[in-house]
Scaffold this motif. Structure first.
Motif, mmCIF file in Angstrom:
data_model
loop_
_atom_site.group_PDB
_atom_site.id
_atom_site.type_symbol
_atom_site.label_atom_id
_atom_site.label_comp_id
_atom_site.label_asym_id
_atom_site.label_seq_id
_atom_site.Cartn_x
_atom_site.Cartn_y
_atom_site.Cartn_z
ATOM 1 N N ALA A 50 0.525 1.455 0.420
ATOM 2 C CA ALA A 50 -0.162 1.412 -0.863
ATOM 3 C C ALA A 50 0.632 0.652 -1.912
ATOM 4 O O ALA A 50 0.059 -0.105 -2.708
ATOM 5 N N VAL A 51 1.922 0.843 -1.968
ATOM 6 C CA VAL A 51 2.729 0.180 -2.996
ATOM 7 C C VAL A 51 2.674 -1.341 -2.849
ATOM 8 O O VAL A 51 2.385 -2.055 -3.827
ATOM 9 N N PHE A 95 2.270 11.222 6.195
ATOM 10 C CA PHE A 95 1.237 10.612 5.379
ATOM 11 C C PHE A 95 1.816 10.018 4.090
ATOM 12 O O PHE A 95 1.436 8.931 3.658
ATOM 13 N N SER A 96 2.729 10.734 3.477
ATOM 14 C CA SER A 96 3.354 10.206 2.255
ATOM 15 C C SER A 96 4.154 8.937 2.545
ATOM 16 O O SER A 96 4.136 7.978 1.752
ATOM 17 N N ASP A 97 4.838 8.905 3.674
ATOM 18 C CA ASP A 97 5.563 7.687 4.042
ATOM 19 C C ASP A 97 4.611 6.525 4.268
ATOM 20 O O ASP A 97 4.901 5.372 3.914
ATOM 21 N N PHE A 98 3.447 6.836 4.855
ATOM 22 C CA PHE A 98 2.456 5.789 5.086
ATOM 23 C C PHE A 98 1.927 5.235 3.769
ATOM 24 O O PHE A 98 1.775 4.015 3.607
#
Length: 438
Positions: free
Chosen positions: A299-300, A291-294
């Motif tokens: 998002a960035v 999820f953090s990789d996604f």
């Protein structure tokens, strides 16, 4: 079938099998041209009899050659067969590194009419020679020959004889023959009996003759650069049978060639070193949360795009000058001047739409000196040019006004006829008034 017939049939079968698997040994020398002809007649006897009627002497036969245990031939050995009804030829020039190594070539013949095959092996035992390599080597380009024609023993013998007459060596050997197509040449058009061309390299034990050196003269080099044939004195000794391109001749003295030694690494034993046992990863792998990789991946870039959108929107919408700001920064006298120009322009345009002026002089009636009548001009707004007669008659003169004219000698008047004209629906009678005031 009788026992004698069976014995003859078995004998023929055994003979065919033994001939198809028999080895044929040849002993070429290193550095000397090797030519081996695959004769169709030799293989015809190895095919079993064909039960149907047909001309067995003219069967189409093709050959396939390869190094035993490999799909192709050695690098120094070439093969050519022009048609299915011609013999095949193996040719090449073995080098010193092949000496003492028997080369077994598998030759498979295919009968294209009966679909039968025959096979035998050709064992090439390369022998070493004391005179290898010959120090002086010359390569000729012959334009009127194909490689299979040049490989014929009588043709190659004639060429070596001509070279020997020009060179006068003690030992002369053909080293190699190469088709011009293998050197990047183009396939000739099938017209005027054009040939592919062939390169023939010969070697000798004496220096090059003066005739062969003539091509290196500055005059002949200039002619070659201009795509002209050089003047060679000994060309007539070849011209009767061989057309040589002297601009492509190559003369090499191997005594002056600097050898280039390439160091090769030690091939080793071919066994990989010991790295221990292979330990595959365990089956109980920890699950990973992506999820953090996604968020980082999606998002960035979205945040950066949103910031750029606001910056561009503010620049284009909130930073616009507008008409009011432009007028505030413009001097009053310039605005008044610009406004007066616009008002004058609009007024002139409105006046031009309702102007009531006469037509130009070129459109006024013209007096005809022959008939004494006034011929009206042809105007595209009121008349059709396609139906207007060249000389108008009395019937054509409608809407005419009869105006009295005063004679210069008395008070009597004469009558002149003018046609009544209208401009924008208003009668044009200015000429009439001028005539009455005379």
């Amino acid at each position: 079938m009788s026992a004698a017939a069976v014995a003859v049939w078995l004998g023929s079968v055994v003979t065919i099998l033994s001939r198809s698997h028999a080895d044929r040994n040849v002993y070429p020398s290193a550095g000397v041209l090797f030519v081996h002809v695959l004769e169709r007649e030799y293989f015809k006897g190895e095919f079993p009899p064909y039960p149907k009627s047909g001309d067995a002497s003219n069967d189409p036969i093709t050959f396939n050659t390869n190094l035993m245990g490999y799909p192709d031939r050695p690098g120094w050995l070439r093969y050519i067969q022009r048609t299915q009804h011609s013999d095949g030829v193996l040719y090449g020039s073995p080098t010193a590194e092949h000496v003492g190594k028997p080369t077994v070539i598998e030759i498979t013949a295919y009968n294209r009419r009966t679909f039968e095959t025959a096979r035998h092996n050709l064992v090439i035992n390369i022998m070493a020679t004391e005179e290898f390599p010959l120090p002086y080597q010359a390569e000729f380009y012959i334009k009127n020959m194909n490689v299979e024609e040049m490989l014929a023993s009588e043709v190659l013998g004639d060429f070596l004889g001509a070279v020997k007459n020009v060179w006068q060596p003690e030992r002369l050997n053909a080293i190699n023959i190469t088709s011009a197509l293998d050197r990047g040449g183009r396939v000739p058009l099938p017209i005027n009996n054009l040939k592919e061309g062939v390169y023939v390299m010969v070697g000798a034990d004496v220096p090059f003759s003066s005739c062969l050196r003539e091509v290196e003269s500055p005059h002949n080099q200039l002619r070659c650069s201009q795509e002209m044939e050089p003047a060679i004195s000994c060309d007539k000794k070849f011209r009767t049978q061989f057309h040589i391109d002297w601009c492509k001749i190559s003369l090499v003295d191997i005594n002056k060639v600097v050898p280039v030694y390439i160091t090769r690494p030690d091939p080793g034993t071919g066994i990989l070193p010991e790295f221990g046992e292979y330990n595959p990863p365990s089956e109980s792998l920890k699950s990973r949360n992506y999820f953090s990789d996604f968020l980082v991946t999606l998002a960035v870039p979205s945040a950066v795009a949103l910031v750029l959108f606001f910056i561009i929107g503010y620049t284009m919408c909130c930073r616009r000058e507008g008409v009011e700001k432009r007028n505030m920064q413009t001097p009053d006298i310039q605005l008044v001047h610009h406004s007066s120009i616009q008002k004058s322009t609009k007024e002139l345009r409105s006046m031009s739409k309702n102007r009531e002026i006469s037509w130009p002089l070129s459109t006024l009636p013209v007096f005809n000196p022959v008939s004494g009548e006034v011929v009206p001009p042809i105007h595209p707004d009121n008349y059709e040019t396609t139906s207007m007669p060249l000389m108008q008659t009395q019937a054509n003169l409608q809407n005419q006004i009869t105006i009295p004219q005063q004679r210069p000698s008395g008070d009597n008047y004469v009558m002149s006829t003018f046609r009544r004209l209208e401009v924008n629906g208003i009668p044009e009678e200015r000429k009439v008034a001028e005539a009455l005031n005379l």
